[in-house]
Scaffold this motif. Structure first.
Motif, PDB file in Angstrom:
ATOM      1  N   TYR A  39      23.288 -54.101  11.683  1.00 20.64           N
ATOM      2  CA  TYR A  39      22.180 -54.884  11.616  1.00 20.64           C
ATOM      3  C   TYR A  39      22.097 -55.513   9.848  1.00 20.64           C
ATOM      4  O   TYR A  39      22.565 -55.221   8.845  1.00 20.64           O
ATOM      5  CB  TYR A  39      21.173 -53.665  11.547  1.00 20.64           C
ATOM      6  CG  TYR A  39      19.844 -53.944  10.884  1.00 20.64           C
ATOM      7  CD1 TYR A  39      18.890 -55.472  11.838  1.00 20.64           C
ATOM      8  CD2 TYR A  39      18.815 -53.785   9.803  1.00 20.64           C
ATOM      9  CE1 TYR A  39      18.102 -55.649  11.307  1.00 20.64           C
ATOM     10  CE2 TYR A  39      17.801 -54.255   8.861  1.00 20.64           C
ATOM     11  CZ  TYR A  39      17.516 -54.807  10.774  1.00 20.64           C
ATOM     12  OH  TYR A  39      15.948 -55.438   9.812  1.00 20.64           O
ATOM     13  N   ARG A  84      21.298 -58.761   7.476  1.00 17.70           N
ATOM     14  CA  ARG A  84      19.840 -59.985   6.845  1.00 17.70           C
ATOM     15  C   ARG A  84      20.240 -60.910   6.394  1.00 17.70           C
ATOM     16  O   ARG A  84      21.288 -60.893   5.386  1.00 17.70           O
ATOM     17  CB  ARG A  84      18.776 -59.335   6.156  1.00 17.70           C
ATOM     18  CG  ARG A  84      17.639 -58.384   6.765  1.00 17.70           C
ATOM     19  CD  ARG A  84      16.573 -56.922   6.292  1.00 17.70           C
ATOM     20  NE  ARG A  84      15.998 -57.927   5.327  1.00 17.70           N
ATOM     21  CZ  ARG A  84      14.459 -58.349   5.699  1.00 17.70           C
ATOM     22  NH1 ARG A  84      14.224 -58.295   6.569  1.00 17.70           N
ATOM     23  NH2 ARG A  84      13.478 -59.017   4.747  1.00 17.70           N
ATOM     24  N   ARG A  97      15.459 -63.168   7.476  1.00 15.00           N
ATOM     25  CA  ARG A  97      15.457 -62.943   9.190  1.00 15.00           C
ATOM     26  C   ARG A  97      16.416 -62.001   9.099  1.00 15.00           C
ATOM     27  O   ARG A  97      17.729 -61.961   8.937  1.00 15.00           O
ATOM     28  CB  ARG A  97      15.974 -63.775   9.675  1.00 15.00           C
ATOM     29  CG  ARG A  97      15.202 -65.679   8.679  1.00 15.00           C
ATOM     30  CD  ARG A  97      15.612 -67.226   9.587  1.00 15.00           C
ATOM     31  NE  ARG A  97      16.891 -66.720   8.880  1.00 15.00           N
ATOM     32  CZ  ARG A  97      16.957 -68.084   9.252  1.00 15.00           C
ATOM     33  NH1 ARG A  97      16.827 -68.697  10.168  1.00 15.00           N
ATOM     34  NH2 ARG A  97      19.087 -68.896   8.307  1.00 15.00           N
ATOM     35  N   ASN A  98      16.545 -61.384  10.326  1.00 13.81           N
ATOM     36  CA  ASN A  98      17.262 -60.285  10.612  1.00 13.81           C
ATOM     37  C   ASN A  98      18.166 -60.516  11.916  1.00 13.81           C
ATOM     38  O   ASN A  98      18.147 -61.305  13.025  1.00 13.81           O
ATOM     39  CB  ASN A  98      16.363 -58.434  11.781  1.00 13.81           C
ATOM     40  CG  ASN A  98      15.394 -58.642  10.326  1.00 13.81           C
ATOM     41  OD1 ASN A  98      15.806 -57.819   9.547  1.00 13.81           O
ATOM     42  ND2 ASN A  98      14.236 -58.743   9.847  1.00 13.81           N
ATOM     43  N   ARG A 130      13.993 -50.762   7.272  1.00 14.00           N
ATOM     44  CA  ARG A 130      13.905 -52.166   8.434  1.00 14.00           C
ATOM     45  C   ARG A 130      14.159 -51.273   9.612  1.00 14.00           C
ATOM     46  O   ARG A 130      13.718 -52.642  10.463  1.00 14.00           O
ATOM     47  CB  ARG A 130      14.329 -53.416   7.544  1.00 14.00           C
ATOM     48  CG  ARG A 130      13.812 -53.478   6.513  1.00 14.00           C
ATOM     49  CD  ARG A 130      14.112 -55.037   5.558  1.00 14.00           C
ATOM     50  NE  ARG A 130      13.004 -55.862   4.649  1.00 14.00           N
ATOM     51  CZ  ARG A 130      13.676 -55.670   3.450  1.00 14.00           C
ATOM     52  NH1 ARG A 130      14.926 -54.723   2.484  1.00 14.00           N
ATOM     53  NH2 ARG A 130      12.568 -55.983   2.617  1.00 14.00           N
ATOM     54  N   GLN A 169      12.074 -50.372  11.966  1.00 11.79           N
ATOM     55  CA  GLN A 169      10.617 -51.372  11.986  1.00 11.79           C
ATOM     56  C   GLN A 169      11.146 -52.372  12.931  1.00 11.79           C
ATOM     57  O   GLN A 169      10.204 -52.786  14.066  1.00 11.79           O
ATOM     58  CB  GLN A 169      10.774 -51.967  10.918  1.00 11.79           C
ATOM     59  CG  GLN A 169       9.361 -53.044  10.927  1.00 11.79           C
ATOM     60  CD  GLN A 169       8.707 -53.627   9.797  1.00 11.79           C
ATOM     61  OE1 GLN A 169       9.774 -53.139   8.388  1.00 11.79           O
ATOM     62  NE2 GLN A 169       8.411 -54.802   9.631  1.00 11.79           N
ATOM     63  N   ASN A 170      12.376 -52.858  12.936  1.00 11.60           N
ATOM     64  CA  ASN A 170      13.118 -54.371  14.081  1.00 11.60           C
ATOM     65  C   ASN A 170      13.388 -53.499  15.094  1.00 11.60           C
ATOM     66  O   ASN A 170      12.783 -54.304  16.110  1.00 11.60           O
ATOM     67  CB  ASN A 170      13.935 -55.260  12.877  1.00 11.60           C
ATOM     68  CG  ASN A 170      12.876 -55.991  11.318  1.00 11.60           C
ATOM     69  OD1 ASN A 170      11.520 -56.748  12.175  1.00 11.60           O
ATOM     70  ND2 ASN A 170      13.126 -55.731  10.361  1.00 11.60           N
ATOM     71  N   THR A 195      14.009 -53.581  21.367  1.00 15.04           N
ATOM     72  CA  THR A 195      12.978 -53.827  20.359  1.00 15.04           C
ATOM     73  C   THR A 195      12.719 -54.982  20.256  1.00 15.04           C
ATOM     74  O   THR A 195      11.972 -55.373  19.409  1.00 15.04           O
ATOM     75  CB  THR A 195      12.616 -52.468  19.615  1.00 15.04           C
ATOM     76  OG1 THR A 195      12.255 -51.782  20.242  1.00 15.04           O
ATOM     77  CG2 THR A 195      11.588 -51.991  18.548  1.00 15.04           C
ATOM     78  N   GLY A 196      14.254 -54.810  18.769  1.00 15.82           N
ATOM     79  CA  GLY A 196      14.559 -56.422  18.308  1.00 15.82           C
ATOM     80  C   GLY A 196      14.050 -57.326  18.699  1.00 15.82           C
ATOM     81  O   GLY A 196      13.753 -58.483  18.060  1.00 15.82           O
ATOM     82  N   ASN A 252      10.439 -58.314  17.888  1.00 16.40           N
ATOM     83  CA  ASN A 252      10.288 -58.649  16.681  1.00 16.40           C
ATOM     84  C   ASN A 252      11.716 -59.817  16.104  1.00 16.40           C
ATOM     85  O   ASN A 252      11.704 -59.581  14.897  1.00 16.40           O
ATOM     86  CB  ASN A 252      11.345 -57.484  15.638  1.00 16.40           C
ATOM     87  CG  ASN A 252       9.710 -56.306  16.333  1.00 16.40           C
ATOM     88  OD1 ASN A 252       8.800 -56.304  16.040  1.00 16.40           O
ATOM     89  ND2 ASN A 252      10.662 -55.154  16.314  1.00 16.40           N
ATOM     90  N   VAL A 311      14.943 -60.306  16.126  1.00 12.66           N
ATOM     91  CA  VAL A 311      16.188 -60.316  15.339  1.00 12.66           C
ATOM     92  C   VAL A 311      16.907 -61.325  16.724  1.00 12.66           C
ATOM     93  O   VAL A 311      16.143 -61.142  17.766  1.00 12.66           O
ATOM     94  CB  VAL A 311      16.614 -58.693  15.613  1.00 12.66           C
ATOM     95  CG1 VAL A 311      17.967 -58.337  15.280  1.00 12.66           C
ATOM     96  CG2 VAL A 311      15.929 -57.358  14.909  1.00 12.66           C
TER      97      VAL A 311
END
Length: 175
Positions: free
Chosen positions: A64, A66, A71-72, A104, A107-108, A123-124, A127, A129
């Protein structure tokens, strides 16, 4: 809090709910329960129980990350592949990369450190990702990954993994 199924009900989507969704969508998987796995070395110690003779399995590691623009990115690679974050950022055309924080990550991607998985894109996607996957997956019969917790592993056919990405609207960038 650890990343095992003991705490799955504190995640935005529990492992059980993810598995139920896979069932609803008709996506087949083999579920294996084991001690929590936190590293590639941990996984190598138990992966023999997941493998079927004659089946080409992609065993993965997940990063994971950034970039400087905040940006993720979720990067899924063959577990033995060496990683140079600077070179990876250049290869992907996104500049310098660093690891995202545990906060994060939750969250993401809706998961905790130790349970990072392509399945977290459920989930990503919502958000923003960006998902990258090792091109080696295109040659695998099956892919082994965590279903949002690190004391379970699902083994899914490559075809069903790609169908999962289609179902959730996840674009795969092959690297």
């Amino acid at each position: 809090m650890d990343a095992s199924s003991v705490y799955q009900d504190t995640l935005p989507i529990s492992s059980d709910a993810l598995l139920a969704r896979l069932d609803e969508w008709g996506l087949a998987y083999r579920l294996h329960e084991h001690v929590p796995l936190r590293t590639v070395e941990d996984a190598k110690a138990v992966e023999a129980q997941f493998l079927v003779p004659g089946e080409t399995a992609l065993r993965i590691k997940n990063l994971y990350l950034r970039d400087k623009k905040k940006r993720n990115h979720l990067v899924t690679l063959e577990q033995s592949r060496d990683i140079d974050l600077k070179a990876l950022g250049a290869e992907l055309g996104i500049g310098n990369l660093s690891f995202g924080s545990a906060d994060r990550l939750l969250q993401n991607l809706g998961i905790r450190p130790g349970a990072v998985s392509p399945l977290a894109m459920i989930t990503g996607v919502e958000n923003g990702v960006t998902f990258y996957m090792d091109a080696a997956a295109q040659d695998a019969d099956v892919i082994c990954m965590h279903p949002l917790v690190n004391d379970r592993t699902v083994v899914m056919t490559r075809v069903d993994v790609l169908r999962f990405f289609d179902k959730i609207g996840c674009d795969v960038v092959w690297i």
